[in-house]
Design a protein around this motif. Structure first.
Motif, PDB file in Angstrom:
ATOM      1  N   LEU A 181       0.827  -1.210   0.000  1.00 27.45           N
ATOM      2  CA  LEU A 181       0.000   0.000   0.000  1.00 27.45           C
ATOM      3  C   LEU A 181       0.859   1.257   0.000  1.00 27.45           C
ATOM      4  O   LEU A 181       0.511   2.265  -0.633  1.00 27.45           O
ATOM      5  CB  LEU A 181      -0.924  -0.020   1.210  1.00 27.45           C
ATOM      6  N   LEU A 182       1.990   1.227   0.723  1.00 30.18           N
ATOM      7  CA  LEU A 182       2.882   2.386   0.716  1.00 30.18           C
ATOM      8  C   LEU A 182       3.449   2.628  -0.689  1.00 30.18           C
ATOM      9  O   LEU A 182       3.537   3.775  -1.141  1.00 30.18           O
ATOM     10  CB  LEU A 182       4.010   2.181   1.722  1.00 30.18           C
ATOM     11  N   LEU A 183       3.860   1.555  -1.356  1.00 25.45           N
ATOM     12  CA  LEU A 183       4.368   1.716  -2.715  1.00 25.45           C
ATOM     13  C   LEU A 183       3.295   2.261  -3.640  1.00 25.45           C
ATOM     14  O   LEU A 183       3.556   3.139  -4.483  1.00 25.45           O
ATOM     15  CB  LEU A 183       4.883   0.370  -3.227  1.00 25.45           C
ATOM     16  N   ARG A 184       2.082   1.777  -3.477  1.00 25.91           N
ATOM     17  CA  ARG A 184       0.985   2.278  -4.300  1.00 25.91           C
ATOM     18  C   ARG A 184       0.726   3.757  -4.012  1.00 25.91           C
ATOM     19  O   ARG A 184       0.441   4.541  -4.940  1.00 25.91           O
ATOM     20  CB  ARG A 184      -0.268   1.453  -4.021  1.00 25.91           C
ATOM     21  N   ALA A 185       0.809   4.172  -2.728  1.00 23.96           N
ATOM     22  CA  ALA A 185       0.586   5.572  -2.382  1.00 23.96           C
ATOM     23  C   ALA A 185       1.671   6.466  -2.970  1.00 23.96           C
ATOM     24  O   ALA A 185       1.397   7.567  -3.453  1.00 23.96           O
ATOM     25  CB  ALA A 185       0.537   5.730  -0.864  1.00 23.96           C
ATOM     26  N   ARG A 186       2.915   5.983  -2.955  1.00 17.29           N
ATOM     27  CA  ARG A 186       4.000   6.797  -3.518  1.00 17.29           C
ATOM     28  C   ARG A 186       3.862   6.922  -5.037  1.00 17.29           C
ATOM     29  O   ARG A 186       4.120   7.993  -5.605  1.00 17.29           O
ATOM     30  CB  ARG A 186       5.333   6.154  -3.161  1.00 17.29           C
ATOM     31  N   LEU A 187       3.468   5.845  -5.698  1.00 16.32           N
ATOM     32  CA  LEU A 187       3.237   5.930  -7.138  1.00 16.32           C
ATOM     33  C   LEU A 187       2.081   6.867  -7.464  1.00 16.32           C
ATOM     34  O   LEU A 187       2.140   7.638  -8.432  1.00 16.32           O
ATOM     35  CB  LEU A 187       2.955   4.533  -7.703  1.00 16.32           C
ATOM     36  N   ARG A 188       1.025   6.839  -6.640  1.00 18.03           N
ATOM     37  CA  ARG A 188      -0.097   7.737  -6.859  1.00 18.03           C
ATOM     38  C   ARG A 188       0.322   9.189  -6.654  1.00 18.03           C
ATOM     39  O   ARG A 188      -0.086  10.084  -7.401  1.00 18.03           O
ATOM     40  CB  ARG A 188      -1.246   7.377  -5.916  1.00 18.03           C
ATOM     41  N   ARG A 189       1.139   9.434  -5.626  1.00 17.68           N
ATOM     42  CA  ARG A 189       1.593  10.800  -5.369  1.00 17.68           C
ATOM     43  C   ARG A 189       2.476  11.300  -6.510  1.00 17.68           C
ATOM     44  O   ARG A 189       2.404  12.462  -6.924  1.00 17.68           O
ATOM     45  CB  ARG A 189       2.350  10.845  -4.040  1.00 17.68           C
ATOM     46  N   TRP A 190       3.359  10.407  -7.040  1.00 20.07           N
ATOM     47  CA  TRP A 190       4.208  10.813  -8.157  1.00 20.07           C
ATOM     48  C   TRP A 190       3.371  11.079  -9.401  1.00 20.07           C
ATOM     49  O   TRP A 190       3.637  12.019 -10.152  1.00 20.07           O
ATOM     50  CB  TRP A 190       5.224   9.717  -8.436  1.00 20.07           C
ATOM     51  N   TYR A 191       2.347  10.245  -9.637  1.00 24.13           N
ATOM     52  CA  TYR A 191       1.498  10.439 -10.806  1.00 24.13           C
ATOM     53  C   TYR A 191       0.726  11.744 -10.707  1.00 24.13           C
ATOM     54  O   TYR A 191       0.568  12.466 -11.703  1.00 24.13           O
ATOM     55  CB  TYR A 191       0.552   9.242 -10.928  1.00 24.13           C
TER      56      TYR A 191
END
Length: 509
Positions: A281-291
């Motif tokens: 979930l943390l990796l998904r949140a970081r990818l969402r923030r970068w996107y």
């Protein structure tokens, strides 16, 4: 008198308290409400109501309040950003298919540089792509999927058991075509996604226009994010010069922070092995923030407005590459042969031309040489092998006045017709190979028998009125009548070339 947003929040929460009053609760627990803007799962919402159900899970209902001065939150607008991106991707895909049409831009009839020439081709390409983009964008703007409503798209970013849109009834009070259309669009989207609608009318009357659906219309795609991830994902909106005093950036219903640990932490396994789902979930949140960082700052004020599907990248990047490569291949097109090229054309310089023909080659031993030209010199008549007198004696036919056509096939069999359909009555022109005209039938039949014996061809003796509109006697012609002039010429040249027999081609109309 128009209501303020705080008044609409209070009236909506008061309505929901009575609306859910009779719902079963765990241990007689009461209802917890928040009637001020706060963050919930990383999204700023206006009000929230919660109570604990008998299975100890919490029922959560959220409210998005809209006053008259903030009516843009529930009035739809056309998402021109998404239309522009989608139209650009589709235009590039269609343009790439066009430039590769006809064998990968290697056919001269489809090569734009060969048709228009340089530099005119660049203007044609620019105008054509602009016209294609405007056409696709105009077609997409007619679709309902590109109508953006702020309140509805905000609810699509987090999960709640019930979500309500409360608005001042004065927003849709003017009875105009535009107002009715905007209300129908709001109602359509709320029905589609299962949201409820509350209308705050005069005298603080709250009318339940539509109740939210008890079934998740998103099929479980909206997940309830953990509190720690919601806090990590919560990004404060740009602060105005004077922030409203009622705005709270913390969740009033959040649990108190845990007490500090009394024992010192012991070294152990890395957290990625202890909590694999937490790391995911943390990796998904970081990818969402970068996107999200790739889009303008207005993204946080308009949730979902700048959101694009993955198909845009899966189709857009190859389409742009293929479009550019296709134009490059068209610009480098040459009719000359290229070693290993699939669409290379042959080099015609080594072939003979009409001005400089190649010398004639003598036939080798055992080789048969056939010429399409006549064997006779120019101006000479072919020497026909014709009998001087009739060599075959025939029986007399008594009914000569009724006889119309006498035909001999290739095997020598005779067929007599006493009726005929004149050739000049045919719809299309008819061509015959006329050998001669005769006054008596006996003479014409004698010649027909001899020609059939010598050349093995079909021979016909017909009365003149069966062939031409006027005339007497009988006509003798070879082969069958044909409607193709080229076929008649070919048969006549074959007789002249192979047997030296000259015939006359007559067109009968």
């Amino acid at each position: 008198m128009p209501y303020s947003e705080q008044q609409i929040r209070g009236l909506a929460i008061n309505f929901l308290r009575f609306h859910y009053k009779l719902r079963p609760r765990y241990g007689g627990s009461g209802t917890r409400i928040v009637d001020k803007p706060h963050y919930y799962q990383g999204v700023l919402i206006d009000a929230r109501l919660a109570y604990q159900r008998p299975d100890r899970t919490y029922f959560i209902a959220t409210v998005e309040a809209t006053s008259l001065d903030r009516r843009d939150e529930i009035l739809y607008r056309v998402n021109y950003w998404r239309i522009g991106i989608h139209a650009l991707v589709l235009s590039c895909a269609l343009a790439a298919a066009f430039v590769w049409w006809g064998g990968g831009a290697r056919v001269p009839e489809w090569n734009l540089y060969a048709v228009f020439g340089s530099p005119r081709v660049y203007g044609v390409l620019l105008l054509s792509f602009a016209a294609l983009f405007v056409t696709v964008a105009g077609l997409l703007s007619r679709l309902r999927g590109y109508r953006y409503i702020y309140a509805v798209d905000q609810f699509k970013h987090f999960y709640a058991d019930a979500q309500w849109v409360a608005y001042d009834a004065e927003i849709f009070a003017p009875d105009t075509w535009r107002t009715r259309r905007q209300y129908r669009e709001l109602e359509r989207q709320c029905v589609k996604y299962g949201f409820g609608i509350l209308a705050v009318e005069a005298d603080k009357v709250v009318r339940n226009v539509m109740s939210p659906s008890r079934i998740d219309q998103f099929s479980g795609h909206r997940s309830l994010l953990p509190r720690w991830l919601a806090r990590a994902e919560s990004v404060a909106p740009p602060q105005p010069a004077l922030p409203p005093p009622e705005l709270e950036e913390t969740d009033p219903l959040a649990l108190p922070p845990p007490p500090p640990a009394l024992l010192p932490a012991r070294p152990g396994r890395p957290s990625v092995y202890r909590h694999p789902r937490r790391a995911q979930l943390l990796l998904r949140a970081r990818l969402r923030r970068w996107y999200r960082s790739l889009f303008p700052d207005e993204l946080r004020r308009r949730p979902g407005y700048y959101k694009l599907g993955w198909w845009v990248f899966l189709l857009g990047v190859p389409a742009v590459v293929m479009f550019g490569w296709g134009l490059y291949r068209q610009s480098t097109y040459s009719p000359l042969a290229v070693a290993g090229g699939r669409y290379a054309e042959p080099d015609l310089d080594m072939l003979e031309s009409t001005r400089d023909p190649a010398p004639a080659l003598d036939p080798e031993s055992g080789e048969f040489q056939r010429s399409n030209d006549s064997l006779t010199a120019e101006g000479e008549e072919p020497a026909a092998t014709r009998p001087g007198v009739a060599l075959v004696a025939t029986d007399r036919i008594e009914d000569l006045e009724l006889l119309r056509r006498y035909q001999i096939d290739e095997r020598g069999g005779a067929m007599v017709d006493y009726d005929c359909v004149p050739l000049y009555q045919q719809e299309a022109p008819v061509f015959i190979l006329l050998f001669g005209r005769y006054q008596s039938f006996e003479t014409a039949r004698a010649w027909a028998l001899e020609l059939n014996r010598l050349y093995g061809s079909v021979v016909t003796v017909a009365a003149t009125d069966c062939v031409l509109p006027e005339g007497t006697g009988y006509l003798l012609y070879l082969d069958q009548p044909t409607t193709d002039e080229g076929t008649a010429n070919y048969i006549a040249r074959s007789f002249a070339r192979e047997f030296g027999l000259g015939v006359e081609i007559i067109e009968i109309e």
